[in-house]
Design an enzyme around this catalytic site. Sequence first.
Site, PDB file in Angstrom:
ATOM      1  N   ARG A   1       0.667  11.363 -18.340  1.00 32.61           N
ATOM      2  CA  ARG A   1       1.318  11.798 -17.090  1.00 32.61           C
ATOM      3  C   ARG A   1       0.649  13.050 -16.538  1.00 32.61           C
ATOM      4  O   ARG A   1       0.696  13.332 -15.344  1.00 32.61           O
ATOM      5  CB  ARG A   1       2.828  11.997 -17.300  1.00 32.61           C
ATOM      6  CG  ARG A   1       3.561  12.485 -16.072  1.00 32.61           C
ATOM      7  CD  ARG A   1       5.020  12.024 -15.969  1.00 32.61           C
ATOM      8  NE  ARG A   1       5.773  12.089 -17.206  1.00 32.61           N
ATOM      9  CZ  ARG A   1       6.169  13.212 -17.802  1.00 32.61           C
ATOM     10  NH1 ARG A   1       5.895  14.381 -17.267  1.00 32.61           N
ATOM     11  NH2 ARG A   1       6.857  13.174 -18.923  1.00 32.61           N
TER      12      ARG A   1
ATOM     13  N   LYS B   1      -6.603   1.833   0.337  1.00 36.35           N
ATOM     14  CA  LYS B   1      -7.245   1.218   1.506  1.00 36.35           C
ATOM     15  C   LYS B   1      -8.764   1.146   1.318  1.00 36.35           C
ATOM     16  O   LYS B   1      -9.220   0.477   0.424  1.00 36.35           O
ATOM     17  CB  LYS B   1      -6.837   2.001   2.755  1.00 36.35           C
ATOM     18  CG  LYS B   1      -5.328   2.347   2.816  1.00 36.35           C
ATOM     19  CD  LYS B   1      -4.451   1.138   3.042  1.00 36.35           C
ATOM     20  CE  LYS B   1      -2.964   1.424   2.868  1.00 36.35           C
ATOM     21  NZ  LYS B   1      -2.419   2.487   3.705  1.00 36.35           N
TER      22      LYS B   1
ATOM     23  N   ASP C   1      -4.450  13.630   6.813  1.00 38.52           N
ATOM     24  CA  ASP C   1      -4.442  12.322   6.169  1.00 38.52           C
ATOM     25  C   ASP C   1      -5.717  11.616   6.630  1.00 38.52           C
ATOM     26  O   ASP C   1      -5.840  11.231   7.789  1.00 38.52           O
ATOM     27  CB  ASP C   1      -3.176  11.554   6.570  1.00 38.52           C
ATOM     28  CG  ASP C   1      -3.049  10.213   5.856  1.00 38.52           C
ATOM     29  OD1 ASP C   1      -4.092   9.621   5.514  1.00 38.52           O
ATOM     30  OD2 ASP C   1      -1.907   9.746   5.663  1.00 38.52           O
TER      31      ASP C   1
ATOM     32  N   TYR D   1       1.622   7.864  10.145  1.00 41.78           N
ATOM     33  CA  TYR D   1       1.912   6.616   9.435  1.00 41.78           C
ATOM     34  C   TYR D   1       3.434   6.483   9.243  1.00 41.78           C
ATOM     35  O   TYR D   1       4.106   7.460   8.909  1.00 41.78           O
ATOM     36  CB  TYR D   1       1.187   6.683   8.086  1.00 41.78           C
ATOM     37  CG  TYR D   1       1.476   5.577   7.129  1.00 41.78           C
ATOM     38  CD1 TYR D   1       1.242   4.248   7.471  1.00 41.78           C
ATOM     39  CD2 TYR D   1       1.970   5.843   5.858  1.00 41.78           C
ATOM     40  CE1 TYR D   1       1.489   3.241   6.574  1.00 41.78           C
ATOM     41  CE2 TYR D   1       2.213   4.836   4.948  1.00 41.78           C
ATOM     42  CZ  TYR D   1       1.980   3.536   5.320  1.00 41.78           C
ATOM     43  OH  TYR D   1       2.230   2.542   4.426  1.00 41.78           O
TER      44      TYR D   1
HETATM   45  C1  LIG Z   1      -1.241   3.239   3.723  1.00 42.49           C
HETATM   46  C2  LIG Z   1      -1.226   4.605   4.199  1.00 42.49           C
HETATM   47  C3  LIG Z   1      -0.568   5.625   3.484  1.00 42.49           C
HETATM   48  C4  LIG Z   1       0.252   5.337   2.244  1.00 42.49           C
HETATM   49  O1  LIG Z   1      -0.502   4.870   1.194  1.00 42.49           O
HETATM   50  P1  LIG Z   1       0.078   3.922   0.033  1.00 42.49           P
HETATM   51  O2  LIG Z   1      -1.075   3.855  -0.898  1.00 42.49           O
HETATM   52  O3  LIG Z   1       0.436   2.611   0.668  1.00 42.49           O
HETATM   53  O4  LIG Z   1       1.271   4.595  -0.542  1.00 42.49           O
HETATM   54  C5  LIG Z   1      -0.620   6.905   3.974  1.00 42.49           C
HETATM   55  N1  LIG Z   1      -1.280   7.196   5.106  1.00 42.49           N
HETATM   56  C6  LIG Z   1      -1.917   6.267   5.829  1.00 42.49           C
HETATM   57  C7  LIG Z   1      -2.621   6.657   7.074  1.00 42.49           C
HETATM   58  C8  LIG Z   1      -1.909   4.938   5.411  1.00 42.49           C
HETATM   59  O5  LIG Z   1      -2.526   4.004   6.147  1.00 42.49           O
END
Ligand SMILES: *Cc1c(COP(=O)(O)O)cnc(C)c1O
Length: 380
Positions: free
Chosen positions: A45, A194, A169, A97
């Site tokens: 962890r 992603k 982000d 998001y």
């Molecule tokens: C998908 C996404 C997230 C969240 O990510 P997860 O891995 O699905 O928790 C945060 N910010 C953006 C811009 C995203 O496209």
Amino acid sequence: MPPGLSTRAIHHGESFAKETGTVMPPIFPSATFRHGNQEGFDYTRSGNPNFRLLESVLSSLENSEFSTVFASGVSAITAIISSLKAGDLVLCEDNLYGCTVRLFEKVFRNFGLRISWVDFTNQNNFNLIKEQTPSIIWLESPTNPLLKILDIKAICEVANSCNVPVVVDNTFATPFVQRPLDLGATLSLTSTTKYINGHSDALGGVVCTNDPEWNQRMIFAQKGLGLHPSPFDCWLITRGVKTLPLRLERQIKNATAIADQLALHPLVNWVRYPFRQDHPQHDIALKQMECGGAIITASIKASQSKTFLMCKNLKYFTMAESLGGVESLVCHPATMTHASVDESTKQRLGINESLVRFSVGCEDLVDLSADLNNALELVQ
Ligand SMILES: *Cc1c(COP(=O)(O)O)cnc(C)c1O
């Protein structure tokens, strides 16, 4: 000369199994480690060889001194936001998001955080940083799903002059396209689910920073809040990131052509793509991004049911949440990724029934192109 981005994505050095000569690092599923070991591992962890490998490659790509990996992008967001305390103000770009909005409004507001939303494409709003003295500024660029481009450097200059940390982000851009810390941000956050992993088969998140204090907060959040990823997912993401530049080169080439194709189609109201000249913040995109990325947002001249029909008619763009994998995806943000955002906010921002978001994959351009023409023809 330091090695290029593709070289750094592939060669991360350490494998934690040097004596074997292994080319790929092993997976370390061990929950715990013998006390007093040389590498300082303790309990998974709070750290694991697979976390550390992924952290080192992501730090290298983002030009950051430190990074901390998490179970998902949302876990990474939780790690940052939970470092604040009741009464603190979070000044947010008003198009974030959907799950970020939900987490702030439905969870952290209940714990006494104050959250305010502004349009950071309007330079007059930069004054709010001085007026409101927030505890943190939350940006996304390009934004999800409208692909607004915010002037990260200009916003960070104002924020830094007031000692306000800025989070960017960077999920849509990735370090291949833009490196927020180089532009003055304190924290760069990415959902590695992603583009970084790129194969839609693992979830993960990361926060990169050069600030030792923020780094300590992230390490604390990883173990203290139980936001750690699994060693196997880290291994998959470490494997996936090796081809990030290669995948994105193809995806960007495809996306550039598809954006132009859509813009010329009679059934399309408008197209947003950062490197198209008709993008409202095209100049800023050219200044801070190395290329336009591989997400396209478009407004279709059709009702919700017809827009849905168009999405379902596509053969190679699967209608699904998420983005950034080798396979093309299409999404209807108003009812999918941003379903939890309240109706009036969606209308104000323009996340409406005819808005669609394409994540362009690595398929052959001729096939994607024919697929789109065909799907659009069927709703005419
Ligand atoms: C998908 C996404 C997230 C969240 O990510 P997860 O891995 O699905 O928790 C945060 N910010 C953006 C811009 C995203 O496209």
